[in-house]
Write a protein that holds these residues in place. Structure first.
Motif, short mmCIF file in Angstrom:
data_model
loop_
_atom_site.label_atom_id
_atom_site.label_comp_id
_atom_site.label_asym_id
_atom_site.label_seq_id
_atom_site.Cartn_x
_atom_site.Cartn_y
_atom_site.Cartn_z
N GLY A 1 0.84 -1.20 0.00
CA GLY A 1 0.00 0.00 0.00
C GLY A 1 0.87 1.24 0.00
N LYS A 2 0.37 2.30 0.64
CA LYS A 2 1.17 3.53 0.78
C LYS A 2 1.95 3.40 2.07
N MET A 3 3.24 3.14 1.94
CA MET A 3 4.04 2.67 3.08
C MET A 3 4.40 3.79 4.07
N GLY A 4 4.37 3.41 5.34
CA GLY A 4 4.84 4.29 6.39
C GLY A 4 5.35 3.46 7.56
N PHE A 5 5.92 4.13 8.54
CA PHE A 5 6.44 3.46 9.74
C PHE A 5 5.91 4.16 10.97
N ASP A 6 5.72 3.39 12.02
CA ASP A 6 5.29 3.97 13.29
C ASP A 6 5.99 3.17 14.38
N ILE A 7 7.31 3.33 14.42
CA ILE A 7 8.14 2.55 15.33
C ILE A 7 9.21 3.46 15.94
N VAL A 8 9.87 2.96 16.99
CA VAL A 8 11.02 3.71 17.52
C VAL A 8 12.24 3.22 16.76
N VAL A 9 12.64 4.03 15.79
CA VAL A 9 13.72 3.61 14.89
C VAL A 9 14.99 3.32 15.69
N ASP A 10 15.20 4.13 16.72
CA ASP A 10 16.40 4.02 17.55
C ASP A 10 16.54 2.66 18.21
#
Ligand code: DGJ
Length: 736
Positions: A594-603
């Motif tokens: 789909g239309k990609m995104g992230f919702d995470i603590v990248v660190d």
């Protein structure tokens, strides 16, 4: 003049109109709406009423439409209007009406006569047919519109009801469409149920005689329990590749009502429109009411073709910036919830850059001072920056984003108010509630009264203010978490109260229209406590929507599978989050469809996971045009197989991407044989390669060459298994 001759003359008049039907050989009066494949044909009966004669594959010889009727021996239509193009109530109708009104003099009967029809080219590929009906006794005119998108095989239809009587009239029912599908009591309805985190659960049921109703009375978050989109298969349940199927939906972001009535003749009547529940609407003398549009598309070759047509139509004509690009993003909602400050956000913005996405999206919790938004029970309505969390305002975050080469976006929920807010205390009259009754809350909040122009101004100013203060603001997430309880407006007069549900949506569209006039292309995500609100009425103002707060990737495989029948992938936001205990690879691979995104603590990502995500984003950037603008082919249905498999093929067939996801984790489940691909050029040679390979792993398929012919006749095995639960393949044409 003989009746045939007089018909011929009338038909010639209609020729100016029904451009695709020659007037020469008709003894029946016909009006037709044509797309490349289909014809929707209406005929005038002896009483001068317009009824549906046919909807299906276009006949080569259009003069043969008039031969259709005599081949139907289904029984007696006592009223002669079971198949009415727009069934009027109160005269001779025996079945569910499309329109029901009270005239100025209190009379409730209606009988609609055909007056004329005309078709005009609106723009290349798009023709608009206007059909005028008139009551035989009263000065009440009903105009029906059919907008045919020729190449896409999609039709939009709506109605205008004109009160030309001497005084006021009341509308009790005002459908947008009244379709009539011929069959033999062999109709299968696919519709969707849902709730928070459980959106788009399909159910397929064989329709029986009587009426099946799908509706919403929720007001704002109207799709929470069910959306207005549906499919009807005729003859047998359609699959992705075969069967006759009609897909449709109402372009309305409020209460809707879809009725499916198998009539005594075994045919199917489909009525769809604004829900008339608690929604009587008054028209003053000289006023007209325009219903929302209903879109539909008929395919004789399965759901796949229907959905590809709908995607093309949506991208070409409906979705805001449908052919444009989209922004990948990092959202802070699940990373922080309400618990953040400037330092934390700046770190996340830097992380967005590190990850390689286009934008950082600041979610809920940035506003409210007297009633700080530290939880979902306070602050909604007070759209000034929370000084404690963000003493230097939003501007400093936008600057940090700029410094880090990412754009900045922000969350708002401007239609709502918490009782714990300055706004609630300053403007209690702006809140939808019953004056004599106890307030009832949904997520601790109430809905503002958008029928009130002052509220519309307030909401417009919230958005305009954000853009004025932060000219580089690049994205908005527009949320809507509450339904309407205790529907009552302080603004509307007593005798207008039943118009609130409708005027709310009209007010919302008014605000969105103003926003789009000033900010035509800024991407906006339509969100509603998950996927509580998406339809093509709203998508004219939004570039994408949030399908669900449930981001468990296994759940999303199924949900996105269903949404993607109706909406193109560029509109279906899909984020990698902490939901689900699958690997980051599985999560990312699912978000990528789909239309990609992230919702995470990248660190907190281990090095190899970060590296994986960075590479996946690069792959996505390379293939985004194929995913967003390509043709979607569904290869393995997750509801019926151990895995889901689907592919996008670029419009020029030079690139394609195939997504494969294991959905059954039992012993030895996976892809045991090749999966036949679709939509490729048979003569071309394609290089097939697994991408999104986790660091340290070898690709399952590494730059192998096959002809399109082979890939479509034999296929390729992505070797999905519990060890490799998701496999993404890239195809590149290397010669043709
Ligand atoms: C509901 C949305 O669906 C979430 O993504 C998030 O934005 C929250 N609202 C914030 O309150």
């Amino acid at each position: 003049m003989s009746s045939t001759l007089s018909n011929l003359k009338k038909c010639c008049i209609m020729a100016m109109v029904t451009f695709l039907i020659p007037c020469l050989s008709y003894s029946q009066k016909l009006v037709s709406v044509n797309t490349e494949t289909n014809a929707l044909v209406f005929t005038v009966n002896e009483n001068n009423e317009l009824n549906t004669l046919y909807f299906g594959d276009k006949l080569k010889n259009s003069s043969e439409y008039e031969l259709i009727a005599k081949h139907y021996k289904q029984g007696t239509d006592y009223s002669e209007i079971y198949n009415s193009i727009y069934t009027p109530a109160g005269s001779k109708n025996l079945l569910e009406p499309a329109i029901n009104i009270t005239h100025t003099d209190g009379n409730t009967s209606l009988s609609l006569e055909y007056i004329n029809a005309e078709t005009n080219e609106v723009e290349p590929n798009v023709h608009l047919t206007k059909i005028v009906l008139q009551d035989k006794v009263y000065d009440l005119e009903v105009d029906l519109f059919f907008k045919a998108y020729y190449k896409e095989d999609v039709i939009e239809t709506w109605t205008e009801i004109h009160n030309n009587e001497k005084g006021r009239i009341r509308l009790h029912k005002f459908a947008s469409v009244n379709l009539y599908l011929y069959g033999d009591n062999d109709f299968w309805l696919t519709h969707y149920s849902g709730d928070w985190a459980q959106e788009m659960r399909p159910e397929e049921t064989r329709l029986s005689h009587g009426i099946k109703v799908l509706d919403s009375k929720l007001g704002t978050r109207a799709n929470l329990f069910q959306p207005s989109v549906f499919m009807v298969s005729i003859g047998k349940p359609a699959t992705d590749n075969e069967g006759t199927v009609l897909m449709g939906g109402l372009e309305w972001s409020g209460n809707f009502r879809n009725e499916f009535e198998v009539d005594p003749l075994n045919n199917l009547r489909i009525l769809s429109g604004i829900n008339n529940y608690a929604s009587d609407f008054e028209l003053k003398k000289g006023e007209a009411f325009t219903t929302p549009k209903f879109w539909f598309s008929l395919s004789r070759t399965g759901k796949g073709d229907a959905s590809r047509n709908i995607h093309n139509w949506a991208r070409n004509y409906k979705v805001l910036d449908g052919k444009g690009t989209r922004l990948t993003l990092l959202n802070n909602w699940e990373a922080t919830y309400f618990d953040f400050n400037e330092k934390k956000l700046k770190k996340l913005i830097e992380d967005a850059d590190k990850l390689g996405v286009d934008l950082f999206l600041l979610d809920d919790g940035w506003f409210g001072n007297n009633y700080p938004r530290n939880a979902d029970n306070a602050g909604l309505g007070d759209w000034e920056v929370n000084q404690k969390k963000l003493p230097n305002g939003i501007g400093t975050l936008v600057k940090t984003a700029e410094k880090n080469n990412v754009k900045f976006g922000i969350w708002i929920e401007p239609e709502m108010v918490n009782p714990d807010s300055d706004l609630y205390h300053e403007h209690p009259e702006w809140v939808i509630k019953q004056p004599m009754r106890e307030e009832h809350y949904f997520r601790n909040q109430l809905v503002l009264d958008l029928s009130n122009p002052d509220v519309q101004d307030f909401i417009f100013n919230v958005v305009d203010g954000l853009f004025t203060e932060n000219p580089n603001l690049a994205y908005i997430k527009w949320d809507c978490n509450s339904v309407i309880y205790n529907a009552h407006s302080d603004y509307l007069k007593d005798d207008e109260q039943s118009e609130l549900y409708i005027k709310y949506v009209q007010g919302l569209y008014n605000v969105l229209e103003r926003i789009r006039e000033k900010y035509p292309k800024v991407p906006m995500m339509l969100c509603s406590g998950g996927g509580g609100r998406v339809d093509y009425g709203a998508m004219e103002y939004f570039t994408e929507f949030w399908p669900s707060d449930n981001t468990d990737p296994l759940e999303r495989v199924f949900m996105q599978w269903e949404y993607s029948y109706f909406y193109p992938s560029s509109t279906i936001a899909a984020h990698v989050t902490d939901w689900g205990n699958q690997s980051i690879k599985f999560k990312t691979d699912v978000a990528m469809m789909g239309k990609m995104g992230f919702d995470i603590v990248v660190d907190e990502l281990p090095k190899d996971e970060l590296e994986f995500c960075q590479r996946a984003i690069k792959n996505y950037n390379e293939l985004e045009n194929v995913i967003w603008q390509g043709d979607l082919y569904k290869l393995k249905n997750p509801w019926k197989n151990e895995l889901a498999s689907l592919m996008y093929v670029g419009q020029d067939k030079k690139k394609a991407i195939v997504f494969n996801y294991l959905v059954n984790y039992r012993y030895e489940k996976g892809s045991h044989s090749p999966i036949k691909l679709k939509g490729l050029n048979p003569a071309s040679i394609y290089e097939v390669e697994e991408i999104n390979v986790f660091p340290g792993h070898e690709p399952i398929i590494n730059k192998e060459h096959y002809s399109g012919d082979f890939l479509m006749k034999i296929g390729v095995n992505p070797k999905v298994s519990s060890g490799h639960p998701s496999v993404v393949l890239r195809l590149k044409e290397v010669s043709n």
